[in-house]
Design an enzyme around this catalytic site. Structure first.
Site, mmCIF file in Angstrom:
data_model
loop_
_atom_site.group_PDB
_atom_site.id
_atom_site.type_symbol
_atom_site.label_atom_id
_atom_site.label_comp_id
_atom_site.label_asym_id
_atom_site.label_seq_id
_atom_site.Cartn_x
_atom_site.Cartn_y
_atom_site.Cartn_z
ATOM 1 C CE1 TYR A 209 -3.814 2.392 0.651
ATOM 2 C CE2 TYR A 209 -2.377 3.323 2.333
ATOM 3 C CZ TYR A 209 -3.508 3.398 1.555
ATOM 4 O OH TYR A 209 -4.338 4.500 1.648
ATOM 5 C CE LYS A 213 -3.038 5.091 -1.458
ATOM 6 N NZ LYS A 213 -4.153 5.767 -2.162
#
Length: 337
Positions: A209, A213
């Protein structure tokens, strides 16, 4: 992860409360992805309160989307006709960011709108399970490939709106302060970054994740640099972190991980309503936010790695790989820049 980063995050979470947004959105048409729950729902609630003329909730689950619509209607008083057919303010459209077909169908429908003032790309995925979706690992497909496929497909509509209505539309991507926790060290070792991320063996899903990002931050920066802001029509492109907020992202956590999430949420997490304020702030931000990263509802600093020679090279590689990928999915889509 540096001590200064940790201290800055603690300071932000405990001592800074992003202000309630007041900038009006009258006459504007706004799309919010992932808006049936969490930050997207709270941002959409604020946008309805602030006068958006048309608010499109882009969601995977239509039933949950309709429930979100009713919740916004009840709290804001907007779009409450005698029945749902009378409602021309809040609409619920299907969008699955794991599917190229769903994204292209959604975009085709959006291109028929009279105008589009804000694309607020909030939908994202955090998972520890390695799966493939389309050409990439599921998290990459959702957070990066399809997020920017939708952005590129709708960029012409944002430009058209700018020209026709003499306004400055926004393209906003919800990133995360977790992008500070990675420098894509392993991912940069491969000949192709996307290819490296698609290798099941050795995949560090605990960091995936955060990796996506940082990829979002790089791509927003590159896209903004390639959009000429010197002449009209202008489109502002920015990204933001909402900070650490209450959400269901920790739903897969078990054992000690779940305990840690529970404790840190209790001590540090913002409410989803407060987090939603930061999304609206980015959707209202001026030209000073173009290509920038926002935190606590204002332009802020980013991962120092981004400014290094290695960071610049990583940004170039990511952009070139994304261009190649999206042009293969939808030939000519990158010409809209």
């Amino acid at each position: 992860m540096s001590l200064s980063y940790i201290l800055s995050q603690i300071y932000s979470q405990l001592l800074i409360t992003p202000p309630i947004p007041h900038s009006p959105f009258h006459s504007q048409t706004i799309i919010v992805t992932g808006s049936n729950t969490g930050l997207g729902l709270e941002a959409a609630r604020h946008l309805a309160r602030l006068g958006a003329s048309k608010l499109i909730l882009a969601v995977r689950n239509l039933d949950k989307g309709l429930a979100a619509k009713r919740s916004i209607q009840e709290s804001s008083g907007r779009g409450r006709g005698r029945d749902e057919k009378d409602d021309d303010v809040i609409e619920v459209w299907p969008l699955d960011l794991t599917s190229y077909e769903s994204v292209t169908q959604f975009a085709a429908r959006a291109l028929r709108l009279e105008r589009l003032d804000v694309l607020l790309s909030n939908a994202g995925l955090m998972t520890k399970e390695f799966k493939m979706a389309e050409e990439d690992e599921l998290t990459v497909t959702t957070n990066v490939t399809c997020t920017f496929l939708l952005a590129m497909l709708l960029l012409p509509k944002l430009r058209e709106t700018a020209q026709r209505f003499n306004v400055v539309p926004r393209l906003v991507v919800v990133a995360s302060d977790l992008h500070f926790t990675t420098e894509l060290v392993e991912e940069r070792k491969g000949e192709r970054i996307f290819g490296r991320l698609n290798q099941r063996e050795g995949a560090n899903m605990g960091k995936r994740y955060a990796v996506t990002k940082l990829m979002e931050v790089f791509i927003v920066r590159e896209l903004a640099a390639r959009i000429d802001q010197s002449t009209k029509p202008k489109v502002i492109v920015n990204c933001l972190t909402p900070g650490y907020c209450y959400s269901d992202f920790s739903r897969e956590a078990t054992g000690l991980d779940r305990l840690i999430f529970t404790v840190t949420k209790f001590l540090f997490a913002r409410t989803t309503e407060v987090g939603g304020r930061t999304l609206v702030a980015a959707a209202a931000a001026g030209e000073e936010s173009h290509g920038k990263y926002m935190a606590d509802s204002q332009v802020s600093h980013i991962n120092p790695f981004v400014h290094t020679p290695e960071g610049a090279e990583t940004q170039r590689r990511l952009w070139e790989e994304l261009v190649e990928k999206l042009d293969r999915v939808q030939p000519g889509v990158m010409d809209s820049i």
